[in-house]
Design an enzyme around this catalytic site. Structure first.
Site, short mmCIF file in Angstrom:
data_model
loop_
_atom_site.label_atom_id
_atom_site.label_comp_id
_atom_site.label_asym_id
_atom_site.label_seq_id
_atom_site.Cartn_x
_atom_site.Cartn_y
_atom_site.Cartn_z
N CYS A 242 0.89 -1.18 0.00
CA CYS A 242 0.00 0.00 0.00
C CYS A 242 0.92 1.22 0.00
O CYS A 242 1.19 1.79 1.05
CB CYS A 242 -0.91 0.00 1.22
N ALA A 243 1.39 1.62 -1.18
CA ALA A 243 2.62 2.40 -1.26
C ALA A 243 2.48 3.92 -1.28
O ALA A 243 3.42 4.62 -0.94
CB ALA A 243 3.39 1.96 -2.51
N ALA A 244 1.34 4.46 -1.71
CA ALA A 244 1.26 5.91 -1.92
C ALA A 244 1.46 6.68 -0.61
O ALA A 244 1.08 6.19 0.45
CB ALA A 244 -0.10 6.26 -2.52
N LYS A 248 8.05 5.66 1.64
CA LYS A 248 8.73 4.42 2.06
C LYS A 248 9.24 3.64 0.83
O LYS A 248 10.30 3.01 0.89
CB LYS A 248 7.79 3.56 2.91
N ASP A 266 -0.83 0.59 -5.37
CA ASP A 266 -1.86 1.40 -4.72
C ASP A 266 -3.07 1.40 -5.66
O ASP A 266 -2.90 1.37 -6.88
CB ASP A 266 -1.39 2.83 -4.46
N ASP A 293 -5.28 -3.14 -6.66
CA ASP A 293 -5.81 -3.40 -5.32
C ASP A 293 -4.98 -4.49 -4.64
O ASP A 293 -4.94 -5.63 -5.12
CB ASP A 293 -7.28 -3.83 -5.45
N ASP A 323 2.38 -1.22 4.98
CA ASP A 323 2.05 0.00 5.72
C ASP A 323 0.56 0.21 5.49
O ASP A 323 0.15 0.84 4.52
CB ASP A 323 2.89 1.17 5.20
N CYS A 373 -0.15 4.25 11.13
CA CYS A 373 0.04 5.55 11.79
C CYS A 373 -1.16 5.83 12.69
O CYS A 373 -1.71 6.92 12.71
CB CYS A 373 0.24 6.66 10.77
#
Length: 469
Positions: A242-244, A248, A266, A293, A323, A373
């Site tokens: 889940c990169a956007a 990272k 993403d 997805d 993440d 987060c």
């Protein structure tokens, strides 16, 4: 010292969070009074900015010292000759820390006012200027060049274009308006890049709008820790599930010296474009970003030749970073969250779907790092307990570097398991004031210690896959 009220939450959400932080295990260990004190301290800290701005150096293009020197001159220009220290983190060599000065209490409030939305207000507290899209209302007589007091409408009650507002508003500092009221609300697209230039913010943070964009990436401290915990190696094939927006992802590629393959997924196309832009800007060629997805990233047959595109066969990756999408309740500063309890609790099932895919895509002997987060028990320690029950092939691992505190009690994890987790909990430090005089006298070790603790709320768990699934 707290200058803002604690984060404003719906009662149902505050009650839910409180139940998590005052669970039976916590009360048994610390007592109800101490648990309640910590919870209130957490809510207070969430509405204030962290005590340091953190930037990661793109070591692929420049040395840390080169970038540190360039940044020092840039900050002197921004702060009108004021000399603010820039610290290199001792355990994260590619991370620089800049102290946030404030709260500054003697700022004179002006007759001319501008009200901004809560998100814009949060950005101002971290060094941003005010741009037209963030402005909700201004005084009716406001003109270009006016010294203007800026307030955050933390409850979202101000009507767009109002000429005055008497609802709940929090003072953020003063700035100089670049436009008149008429221009601000004219709807002219070219004016979106202008607004109010902050000259006396309550918290003085550096602005990173187009500052050394090829060499620096603005990133919260725990977000930089995550990639070091993942410990990517040159030549490996790594998945950022889940990169956007790619902070990272680009960090992974830089730590691998751009040797190997970093796949970034993403499901929102404009966010994927942002990852590609960041990779290009930072000169990183090992990144391949796909609009896809993550819950559907696994396939079980080789019928289609995918040419390296998703979905992927089982056990394709050496390391995976998850993440995960989360409730984001650890973000700071955040003066108000209007989310319902249903929204806050909606992430756990999605995180489990993604985690299940990640376990199957990971090679035996591979490393999986899970991070959020947020501060909720359900999205953090409860997910670890679920993962260890559900996937006997996984073992929890100690983390290096270990900068955050241990995990929170309440999910049935053992003391040893809690010690292997990292939970960044801003409530562990007292409220603080930072001014230039106190910085001159401060020891570097004390400042690093404060930066490590007084950051956003965050969580990291590291697993190794012991055998094939």
């Amino acid at each position: 010292m707290s200058v803002f009220p604690k984060i404003s939450l719906r009662l149902e959400v505050e009650k839910y969070l409180k139940e998590g932080f005052l669970n039976k295990e916590v009360i048994s260990a610390f007592g109800k009074q101490e648990a309640e004190r910590k919870f209130e301290a957490l809510l207070n800290h969430l509405s204030h900015p962290p005590s340091f701005t953190t930037v990661r150096v793109n070591t692929h293009l420049a040395s840390v010292q080169q970038v540190k020197d360039l940044l020092f001159h840039e900050l002197q220009k921004q702060f009108n000759g004021l000399s603010v220290p820039i610290l290199q983190h001792p355990d994260l060599q590619d991370v620089l820390l800049i102290p946030v000065i404030g709260p500054r209490k003697n700022i004179k409030r002006q007759r001319c006012e501008a009200i901004v939305g809560a998100q814009c207000g949060n950005a101002v507290l971290r060094g941003a200027h005010v741009y037209v899209p963030g402005i909700v209302s201004t005084s009716k007589f406001m003109k270009a060049g006016d010294v203007t007091s800026v307030y955050s409408d933390i409850k979202g009650k101000c009507k767009k274009g109002a000429k005055e507002f008497d609802g709940t508003k929090v003072f953020l500092g003063n700035g100089i308006s670049e436009l008149s009221r008429k221009e601000i609300f004219s709807g002219v697209p070219e004016l979106k890049g202008r607004g109010i230039r902050m000259t006396e913010p309550v918290y003085l943070s550096p602005s990173f709008d187009n500052v050394l964009p090829r060499y620096l990436f603005l990133q919260n401290l725990p977000s930089a820790v995550v990639t070091h915990v993942l410990d990517p190696q040159p030549g490996e094939k790594i998945l950022d599930l889940c990169a956007a927006p790619g902070g990272k992802t680009t960090h992974i590629a830089a730590l691998m010296r751009d040797q190997g393959e970093v796949i970034a997924l993403d499901k929102i196309s404009n966010k994927v474009e942002k990852i590609k832009q960041n990779a290009l800007l930072l000169g990183l060629n090992s990144i391949k970003a796909f609009c896809f997805d993550g819950t559907k990233a696994l396939k079980f047959d080789m019928v289609e030749k995918a040419e390296g595109n998703p979905p992927f066969l089982p056990e394709s990756f050496d390391r995976i970073l998850l993440d995960a999408p989360c409730s984001g309740m650890g973000q700071r500063p955040n003066m108000a969250c209007s989310w319902t309890l249903k929204e806050v609790t909606s992430y756990q099932p999605l995180q489990r779907k993604l985690f299940t895919v990640a376990v199957q895509l990971l090679k035996p002997g591979g490393v999986l790092v899970y991070s959020t987060c947020t501060i909720t028990l359900a999205e953090n320690e409860e997910q670890v307990a679920w993962a260890l029950r559900t996937f006997p092939c996984l073992q929890l691992q100690p983390q290096d570097p270990q900068i955050g505190g241990e995990g929170m009690m309440g999910a049935g994890l053992s003391f040893e398991q809690l010690k292997q987790l990292q939970r960044f909990d801003p409530s562990v430090v007292p409220s603080w004031d930072t001014d230039i005089d106190s910085l001159r006298d401060a020891r570097i070790e004390d400042m690093i210690g404060l930066a490590n603790k007084d950051c956003i709320g965050f969580f990291i768990a590291k697993f190794i896959k012991c055998k094939s699934t």
